[in-house]
Design a protein around this motif. Structure first.
Motif, PDB file in Angstrom:
ATOM      1  N   GLU A   9      19.103 -44.533 -20.811  1.00 41.27           N
ATOM      2  CA  GLU A   9      19.245 -43.508 -21.840  1.00 41.27           C
ATOM      3  C   GLU A   9      18.493 -43.894 -23.112  1.00 41.27           C
ATOM      4  OE1 GLU A   9      23.127 -42.002 -22.628  1.00 41.27           O
ATOM      5  OE2 GLU A   9      23.630 -41.770 -20.517  1.00 41.27           O
ATOM      6  N   ALA A  10      18.481 -45.199 -23.425  1.00 42.54           N
ATOM      7  CA  ALA A  10      17.749 -45.666 -24.603  1.00 42.54           C
ATOM      8  C   ALA A  10      16.239 -45.516 -24.435  1.00 42.54           C
ATOM      9  CB  ALA A  10      18.093 -47.127 -24.890  1.00 42.54           C
ATOM     10  N   SER A  11      15.773 -45.435 -23.177  1.00 40.61           N
ATOM     11  CA  SER A  11      14.338 -45.286 -22.915  1.00 40.61           C
ATOM     12  C   SER A  11      13.866 -43.842 -23.065  1.00 40.61           C
ATOM     13  CB  SER A  11      13.992 -45.791 -21.508  1.00 40.61           C
ATOM     14  OG  SER A  11      14.407 -44.876 -20.515  1.00 40.61           O
ATOM     15  N   LEU A  12      14.827 -42.912 -23.242  1.00 40.37           N
ATOM     16  CA  LEU A  12      14.495 -41.499 -23.401  1.00 40.37           C
ATOM     17  C   LEU A  12      14.527 -41.107 -24.870  1.00 40.37           C
ATOM     18  CD1 LEU A  12      16.823 -40.044 -20.594  1.00 40.37           C
ATOM     19  CD2 LEU A  12      14.442 -40.773 -20.358  1.00 40.37           C
ATOM     20  N   LYS A  13      13.780 -40.079 -25.215  1.00 36.93           N
ATOM     21  CA  LYS A  13      13.878 -39.556 -26.577  1.00 36.93           C
ATOM     22  C   LYS A  13      15.271 -38.996 -26.800  1.00 36.93           C
ATOM     23  CE  LYS A  13       9.020 -38.319 -27.345  1.00 36.93           C
ATOM     24  NZ  LYS A  13       8.073 -37.199 -27.597  1.00 36.93           N
ATOM     25  N   SER A  14      15.696 -38.142 -25.876  1.00 34.77           N
ATOM     26  CA  SER A  14      17.037 -37.562 -25.939  1.00 34.77           C
ATOM     27  C   SER A  14      17.298 -36.810 -24.640  1.00 34.77           C
ATOM     28  CB  SER A  14      17.156 -36.603 -27.123  1.00 34.77           C
ATOM     29  OG  SER A  14      18.323 -35.825 -27.016  1.00 34.77           O
ATOM     30  N   ILE A  15      18.506 -36.943 -24.104  1.00 33.47           N
ATOM     31  CA  ILE A  15      18.888 -36.191 -22.903  1.00 33.47           C
ATOM     32  C   ILE A  15      18.791 -34.690 -23.173  1.00 33.47           C
ATOM     33  CG2 ILE A  15      20.864 -35.566 -21.451  1.00 33.47           C
ATOM     34  CD1 ILE A  15      19.697 -38.134 -20.535  1.00 33.47           C
ATOM     35  N   GLU A  16      19.095 -34.296 -24.420  1.00 33.33           N
ATOM     36  CA  GLU A  16      19.136 -32.868 -24.769  1.00 33.33           C
ATOM     37  C   GLU A  16      17.785 -32.181 -24.595  1.00 33.33           C
ATOM     38  OE1 GLU A  16      20.891 -31.772 -28.479  1.00 33.33           O
ATOM     39  OE2 GLU A  16      22.514 -33.232 -28.302  1.00 33.33           O
ATOM     40  N   THR A  17      16.701 -32.916 -24.793  1.00 31.58           N
ATOM     41  CA  THR A  17      15.373 -32.290 -24.727  1.00 31.58           C
ATOM     42  C   THR A  17      14.678 -32.512 -23.379  1.00 31.58           C
ATOM     43  OG1 THR A  17      14.412 -34.258 -25.784  1.00 31.58           O
ATOM     44  CG2 THR A  17      14.997 -32.400 -27.220  1.00 31.58           C
ATOM     45  N   GLU A  18      15.342 -33.206 -22.456  1.00 35.09           N
ATOM     46  CA  GLU A  18      14.752 -33.434 -21.129  1.00 35.09           C
ATOM     47  C   GLU A  18      15.128 -32.287 -20.200  1.00 35.09           C
ATOM     48  OE1 GLU A  18      12.749 -35.814 -20.560  1.00 35.09           O
ATOM     49  OE2 GLU A  18      13.139 -37.215 -22.191  1.00 35.09           O
ATOM     50  N   ILE A  29      11.900 -42.526 -12.217  1.00 33.35           N
ATOM     51  CA  ILE A  29      10.788 -43.311 -11.667  1.00 33.35           C
ATOM     52  C   ILE A  29      10.051 -44.024 -12.792  1.00 33.35           C
ATOM     53  CG2 ILE A  29       8.579 -43.202 -10.430  1.00 33.35           C
ATOM     54  CD1 ILE A  29       9.676 -40.809  -8.890  1.00 33.35           C
ATOM     55  N   GLY A  30       9.805 -43.306 -13.887  1.00 35.61           N
ATOM     56  CA  GLY A  30       9.130 -43.913 -15.031  1.00 35.61           C
ATOM     57  C   GLY A  30       9.903 -45.094 -15.576  1.00 35.61           C
ATOM     58  N   PHE A  31      11.224 -44.980 -15.600  1.00 32.18           N
ATOM     59  CA  PHE A  31      12.068 -46.066 -16.104  1.00 32.18           C
ATOM     60  C   PHE A  31      11.934 -47.322 -15.241  1.00 32.18           C
ATOM     61  CE2 PHE A  31      16.358 -48.104 -15.865  1.00 32.18           C
ATOM     62  CZ  PHE A  31      16.357 -48.675 -17.134  1.00 32.18           C
ATOM     63  N   LYS A  32      11.929 -47.143 -13.930  1.00 29.79           N
ATOM     64  CA  LYS A  32      11.804 -48.297 -13.024  1.00 29.79           C
ATOM     65  C   LYS A  32      10.456 -48.992 -13.201  1.00 29.79           C
ATOM     66  CE  LYS A  32      14.966 -46.438  -9.555  1.00 29.79           C
ATOM     67  NZ  LYS A  32      15.108 -45.843  -8.212  1.00 29.79           N
ATOM     68  N   ASP A  84       2.770 -40.825 -17.689  1.00 32.42           N
ATOM     69  CA  ASP A  84       3.027 -40.291 -19.020  1.00 32.42           C
ATOM     70  C   ASP A  84       4.464 -40.593 -19.451  1.00 32.42           C
ATOM     71  OD1 ASP A  84       2.207 -38.656 -21.332  1.00 32.42           O
ATOM     72  OD2 ASP A  84       3.712 -37.256 -20.590  1.00 32.42           O
ATOM     73  N   CYS A  85       5.385 -40.573 -18.489  1.00 36.47           N
ATOM     74  CA  CYS A  85       6.767 -40.966 -18.778  1.00 36.47           C
ATOM     75  C   CYS A  85       6.849 -42.467 -19.042  1.00 36.47           C
ATOM     76  CB  CYS A  85       7.688 -40.611 -17.605  1.00 36.47           C
ATOM     77  SG  CYS A  85       7.871 -38.840 -17.322  1.00 36.47           S
ATOM     78  N   VAL A  86       6.122 -43.238 -18.241  1.00 38.37           N
ATOM     79  CA  VAL A  86       6.164 -44.702 -18.356  1.00 38.37           C
ATOM     80  C   VAL A  86       5.745 -45.146 -19.751  1.00 38.37           C
ATOM     81  CG1 VAL A  86       5.141 -46.873 -17.561  1.00 38.37           C
ATOM     82  CG2 VAL A  86       5.795 -45.130 -15.895  1.00 38.37           C
ATOM     83  N   ASP A  87       4.665 -44.576 -20.293  1.00 39.52           N
ATOM     84  CA  ASP A  87       4.180 -45.081 -21.586  1.00 39.52           C
ATOM     85  C   ASP A  87       5.213 -44.897 -22.694  1.00 39.52           C
ATOM     86  OD1 ASP A  87       3.870 -42.394 -22.310  1.00 39.52           O
ATOM     87  OD2 ASP A  87       1.708 -42.390 -22.058  1.00 39.52           O
ATOM     88  N   GLY A  88       5.880 -43.732 -22.708  1.00 42.65           N
ATOM     89  CA  GLY A  88       6.895 -43.502 -23.724  1.00 42.65           C
ATOM     90  C   GLY A  88       8.119 -44.375 -23.531  1.00 42.65           C
ATOM     91  N   GLN A  89       8.561 -44.487 -22.276  1.00 39.02           N
ATOM     92  CA  GLN A  89       9.745 -45.297 -21.998  1.00 39.02           C
ATOM     93  C   GLN A  89       9.465 -46.782 -22.253  1.00 39.02           C
ATOM     94  OE1 GLN A  89      10.248 -43.054 -18.146  1.00 39.02           O
ATOM     95  NE2 GLN A  89      12.411 -43.360 -18.587  1.00 39.02           N
ATOM     96  N   LEU A  90       8.255 -47.223 -21.900  1.00 37.39           N
ATOM     97  CA  LEU A  90       7.866 -48.608 -22.153  1.00 37.39           C
ATOM     98  C   LEU A  90       7.812 -48.879 -23.654  1.00 37.39           C
ATOM     99  CD1 LEU A  90       6.910 -51.315 -20.928  1.00 37.39           C
ATOM    100  CD2 LEU A  90       4.569 -50.419 -21.008  1.00 37.39           C
ATOM    101  N   ALA A  91       7.309 -47.909 -24.416  1.00 35.74           N
ATOM    102  CA  ALA A  91       7.230 -48.069 -25.876  1.00 35.74           C
ATOM    103  C   ALA A  91       8.621 -48.225 -26.477  1.00 35.74           C
ATOM    104  CB  ALA A  91       6.518 -46.869 -26.493  1.00 35.74           C
TER     105      ALA A  91
END
Length: 295
Positions: A9-18, A29-32, A84-91
């Motif tokens: 959850e911390a790797s996401l911007k917000s659950i509300e906007t996903e 998948i991006g998180f893994k 594209d998900c990986v870069d944000g979650q990695l950041a």
């Protein structure tokens, strides 16, 4: 398991906007992948640049009227969006964040779809002739896409701003970006900041009622907007998310994949220009009325 869920959850911007497809497919998948890359020295910007090449190759695969090339193109675009998900979650997992990274992230998607639209125009020109007319459709689709993505990103970032100051840190005015730009020495970075400033100026000019609301809230509360206003704004904003999601990568590509599998790629140009622009006009009108109700 609880700690892993918190890290996710911390790797996401917000659950509300996903949206739903991101929550059940792309983000997990991006998180893994991001967890695997976390201690390797690979930066989010490296992942973004790699995604540009993966997504851009989709255009080459969509040019031949061949089912196997088409399936490869679909797979490449799906992989590009995972990256594209990986870069944000990695950041967010590593704390390696930068304004240039965010700008580059948006630029990646523009490259993917530019390649796809050019490919569609060349494919249709090869099949039917009159390549110039198909390029007119491609350019019109590309400009429509750019405007749709611009406003969609603005509304989603605005929603984050109404969650908390920390979540909405990316919600910036053209004045803030101009101030940051003055500190940039690199010519390449300054170029991207110029583009980003024009990007945000368009958002501001397209949303007059929203700008008045933000100005009023700033005068009354500064950065400490009352929680009841934040909650009510997000409640009404979430109602519009179902329409906004049609203008996102997932909403767009589901239709694109179906159309490209039928071979009638000209239909996608009509969908982009007619249907999605109608959705955008509807969303903007509703959003401005929503903002007016708060004034």
């Amino acid at each position: 398991m609880g700690e892993l869920n918190k890290e996710y959850e911390a790797s996401l911007k917000s659950i509300e906007t996903e949206n739903k497809i991101d929550r059940i497919f792309y983000r997990p998948i991006g998180f893994k992948i991001a967890r695997l890359l976390k201690n390797t020295g690979i930066t989010p910007n490296m992942v973004t640049i790699f995604s540009i090449f993966v997504g851009g190759a989709t255009g080459f695969m969509f040019y031949p009227d061949n089912i196997w090339y088409t399936l490869c193109g679909i797979l490449l675009l799906v992989c590009a969006n995972i990256l594209d998900c990986v870069d944000g979650q990695l950041a967010r997992m590593t704390g390696i964040k930068s304004e240039i990274g965010r700008i580059l992230d948006g630029f990646a998607g523009d490259v993917w779809f530019t390649c796809i639209y050019v490919s569609f125009a060349l494919r249709l020109g090869h099949l039917y002739g009159h390549t110039g007319w198909f390029f007119v459709l491609a350019v019109t689709s590309g400009l429509s896409h750019l405007v749709q993505a611009n406003i969609t990103d603005y509304y989603k970032t605005l929603h984050l701003y109404f969650i908390s100051k920390e979540k909405g840190a990316e919600f910036q005015s053209p004045e803030q970006i101009k101030a940051q730009q003055k500190e940039i020495q690199s010519g390449v970075n300054r170029f991207f900041y110029n583009l980003y400033q024009a990007y945000t100026q368009f958002q501001v000019r397209s949303t007059p009622k929203l700008q008045k609301l933000l100005a009023d809230l700033q005068v009354k509360y500064g950065e400490d907007i009352p929680e009841e206003i934040r909650v009510e704004f997000r409640k009404q904003s979430r109602y519009l998310m179902r329409y906004i999601d049609l203008l996102t990568f997932n909403g767009r590509t589901i239709v694109m994949f179906i159309i490209v599998l039928t071979g009638q790629v000209w239909v996608y140009f009509l969908y982009e220009i007619v249907v999605l622009n109608a959705v955008l006009a509807f969303v903007m009108r509703k959003h401005e009325k929503m903002c007016e109700s708060f004034l």
